[in-house]
Design a protein around this motif. Structure first.
Motif, PDB file in Angstrom:
ATOM      1  N   VAL A 214       0.955  -1.090   0.042  1.00 46.40           N
ATOM      2  CA  VAL A 214      -0.221  -0.609   0.043  1.00 46.40           C
ATOM      3  C   VAL A 214       0.901   1.631   0.321  1.00 46.40           C
ATOM      4  CG1 VAL A 214      -2.230  -1.198   1.028  1.00 46.40           C
ATOM      5  CG2 VAL A 214      -0.683   0.193   2.448  1.00 46.40           C
ATOM      6  N   VAL A 215       2.103   1.384   1.025  1.00 44.94           N
ATOM      7  CA  VAL A 215       2.785   2.625   0.802  1.00 44.94           C
ATOM      8  C   VAL A 215       3.418   2.433  -0.758  1.00 44.94           C
ATOM      9  CG1 VAL A 215       5.214   3.383   1.602  1.00 44.94           C
ATOM     10  CG2 VAL A 215       3.374   2.468   3.039  1.00 44.94           C
ATOM     11  N   ALA A 281       3.325  10.063   4.072  1.00 39.04           N
ATOM     12  CA  ALA A 281       1.239  11.190   3.875  1.00 39.04           C
ATOM     13  C   ALA A 281       1.420  12.749   4.321  1.00 39.04           C
ATOM     14  CB  ALA A 281       0.999  10.263   5.360  1.00 39.04           C
ATOM     15  N   LEU A 282       2.082  12.928   5.052  1.00 35.54           N
ATOM     16  CA  LEU A 282       2.369  14.403   4.789  1.00 35.54           C
ATOM     17  C   LEU A 282       2.564  15.303   3.277  1.00 35.54           C
ATOM     18  CD1 LEU A 282       4.278  15.235   8.381  1.00 35.54           C
ATOM     19  CD2 LEU A 282       1.635  15.420   7.779  1.00 35.54           C
ATOM     20  N   GLY A 283       3.842  14.651   2.668  1.00 37.98           N
ATOM     21  CA  GLY A 283       4.242  15.408   1.888  1.00 37.98           C
ATOM     22  C   GLY A 283       3.599  14.955   0.796  1.00 37.98           C
ATOM     23  N   LEU A 284       2.623  14.269   0.750  1.00 38.83           N
ATOM     24  CA  LEU A 284       1.342  13.716  -0.277  1.00 38.83           C
ATOM     25  C   LEU A 284      -0.065  14.564  -0.726  1.00 38.83           C
ATOM     26  CD1 LEU A 284       1.232   9.627  -1.098  1.00 38.83           C
ATOM     27  CD2 LEU A 284       2.411  11.460  -2.698  1.00 38.83           C
ATOM     28  N   ALA A 285       0.038  14.741   1.038  1.00 39.99           N
ATOM     29  CA  ALA A 285      -1.239  15.982   1.467  1.00 39.99           C
ATOM     30  C   ALA A 285      -0.906  17.071   0.993  1.00 39.99           C
ATOM     31  CB  ALA A 285      -1.550  15.477   3.039  1.00 39.99           C
ATOM     32  N   PRO A 361      -5.770  12.663  -6.333  1.00 38.48           N
ATOM     33  CA  PRO A 361      -4.926  11.818  -6.164  1.00 38.48           C
ATOM     34  C   PRO A 361      -4.188  11.139  -5.105  1.00 38.48           C
ATOM     35  CG  PRO A 361      -5.000  11.892  -8.227  1.00 38.48           C
ATOM     36  CD  PRO A 361      -6.120  12.972  -7.781  1.00 38.48           C
ATOM     37  N   PHE A 362      -3.051  12.067  -5.050  1.00 40.15           N
ATOM     38  CA  PHE A 362      -2.404  12.868  -3.799  1.00 40.15           C
ATOM     39  C   PHE A 362      -2.914  12.789  -2.817  1.00 40.15           C
ATOM     40  CE2 PHE A 362      -0.709  15.811  -7.193  1.00 40.15           C
ATOM     41  CZ  PHE A 362       0.441  14.562  -7.364  1.00 40.15           C
ATOM     42  N   VAL A 368      -3.705   6.298   1.765  1.00 43.72           N
ATOM     43  CA  VAL A 368      -3.561   4.524   1.734  1.00 43.72           C
ATOM     44  C   VAL A 368      -1.877   4.648   2.611  1.00 43.72           C
ATOM     45  CG1 VAL A 368      -2.027   3.432   0.330  1.00 43.72           C
ATOM     46  CG2 VAL A 368      -4.089   4.917  -0.283  1.00 43.72           C
ATOM     47  N   CYS A 369      -1.276   5.594   3.027  1.00 47.18           N
ATOM     48  CA  CYS A 369      -0.147   5.387   3.522  1.00 47.18           C
ATOM     49  C   CYS A 369      -0.375   5.324   5.051  1.00 47.18           C
ATOM     50  CB  CYS A 369       0.881   6.912   3.851  1.00 47.18           C
ATOM     51  SG  CYS A 369       1.855   6.546   2.440  1.00 47.18           S
TER      52      CYS A 369
END
Length: 391
Positions: A214-215, A281-285, A361-362, A368-369
């Motif tokens: 998942v990651v 997760a923080l980077g994607l968000a 998507p992000f 997901v993370c």
């Protein structure tokens, strides 16, 4: 260890060189633009099949023969790509290259053979940095070889150069890389190879493998969407995006090559793996909030730190959860789970982007993370979790 680093580094540079030229070449020989992502995904499909097979085989016959065979196969795939003139031959070259790239699990198994619990995190970080540096320098060298041609006409010389690098890695393996798995430590030729499902029936490995899936899927969501998002939101082109990727990769490589060993000794691989998922997760968000390239680089720095902590820590945890005679197979399952994530991630990103736009998507990737963190915590709370807390 340095020789293995060079072998992986050279092979990954060859892979990375193809990336900036492949889409243009695919269109040149008649592949529809909408199908280019499918052809790129064939590489991950091949890796998904190859990783468990090569990892298990290396437990039986040793790591060195597997590395030699796959390096030759990768050279052959690059040579085939240089002369591909139909969608079919293009697809076959990508599948063979992906199958050969399943040797990543063997490289990780080699590293676990020659290290102890104390030295393994640093060694796995060094190996991870070889991947990172290959992905950074490969596209840059491919772009230089391609020159100003944007019609894919330069694919021949780029693919031949990639094949040459794989052959150079093959020669290094022949003359400089000894076998790491002695005959007495190998799995018996008469024993039955563990099917992939057997690893998923073991609670700790199951949760670690699902967490990997998942990651990595979340990371693949980022990789498949970033270029489109950057062009639409920030108006940046390939050159600027290349610099952004380069900065991100440099941060990740510096951590994996420099301080991951000390960080693991101080905090432990389980804590670093969980920290890595949170930072990813923080980077994607943060990406959907970007209004400038400067902000984008900042949020991707968080993403890079997370990736640098997650990847070697997870490899170490999976290796520690396996017996020495099965590490190739288990690490093959680990790489197979990662490959499946690279297949699933772009599919999810495409569907979400069509339904809700390029920012969502992000957000999905960040969620997901969080699921990956939950799975990791479940693995570490499982009975006999001591097996995955070493190193």
């Amino acid at each position: 260890m340095f020789t293995l680093f060079l072998v992986v580094f050279l092979d990954l540079i060859g892979f990375g060189m193809i990336i900036p030229v492949f889409p243009f070449y695919a269109e040149r020989i008649g592949v529809a633009p909408s199908s280019v992502i499918f052809f790129l995904g064939l590489y991950s499909v091949g890796q998904l099949v190859g990783a468990p097979l090569w990892g298990g085989l290396s437990d039986r016959i040793g790591r060195r023969p597997v590395l030699l065979a796959t390096l030759l196969a990768n050279a052959a795939a690059s040579w085939m790509l240089a002369y591909a003139d139909t969608g079919l031959t293009l697809a076959i070259s990508r599948i063979i290259s992906g199958l050969a790239a399943g040797n990543i699990s063997t490289a990780y198994a080699y590293t676990t053979d020659i290290t102890t619990d104390a030295t393994r995190p640093k060694a796995l970080g060094l190996l991870g940095s070889a991947f990172g540096m290959g992905f950074i320098l490969g596209p840059a060298l491919g772009g230089l070889l391609a020159g100003n041609a944007d019609d894919g006409s330069s694919m021949g010389r780029v693919a031949h150069a990639a094949a040459l690098l794989s052959l150079l890695a093959f020669a290094l393996t022949v003359f400089r890389l000894p076998e790491s798995l002695p005959p007495e430590a190998r799995r018996s030729k008469t024993s039955t190879r563990q099917p992939l499902s057997a690893y998923f029936r073991r609670p700790i490995l199951r949760d670690l493998l699902f967490a990997t899936l998942v990651v990595v899927a979340a990371v693949a969501i980022f990789q498949s969407t970033m270029a489109l998002f950057g062009a639409e939101r920030l108006g940046i082109g390939p050159r600027t995006l290349g610099w952004v990727y380069g900065i991100t990769g440099a941060i990740s490589v510096s951590i994996q090559a420099g301080v991951i060993g000390r960080l693991t000794q101080r905090f432990g691989a389980p804590a670093l793996a969980q920290f890595g998922t949170v930072m990813i997760a923080l980077g994607l968000a943060g990406i959907p909030l970007a209004q400038s390239v400067f902000w984008l680089c900042g949020t991707l720095a968080l993403f890079a730190v997370g990736s640098a902590c997650f990847n070697p820590s997870m490899s170490g945890l999976v290796a520690a959860a396996a017996e020495p005679h099965e590490r190739g197979g288990v690490l093959g399952a680990h790489q197979g789970a990662a490959s499946l994530g690279r297949v699933v991630g772009p599919m999810v990103a495409s569907g979400v982007a069509q339904l809700a736009g390029l920012t969502w998507p992000f957000v999905v990737g960040a969620a997901v993370c969080v699921l990956g963190t939950v799975l990791l915590r479940a693995a570490l709370r499982a009975p006999h979790h001591q097996h995955v807390t070493s190193g």
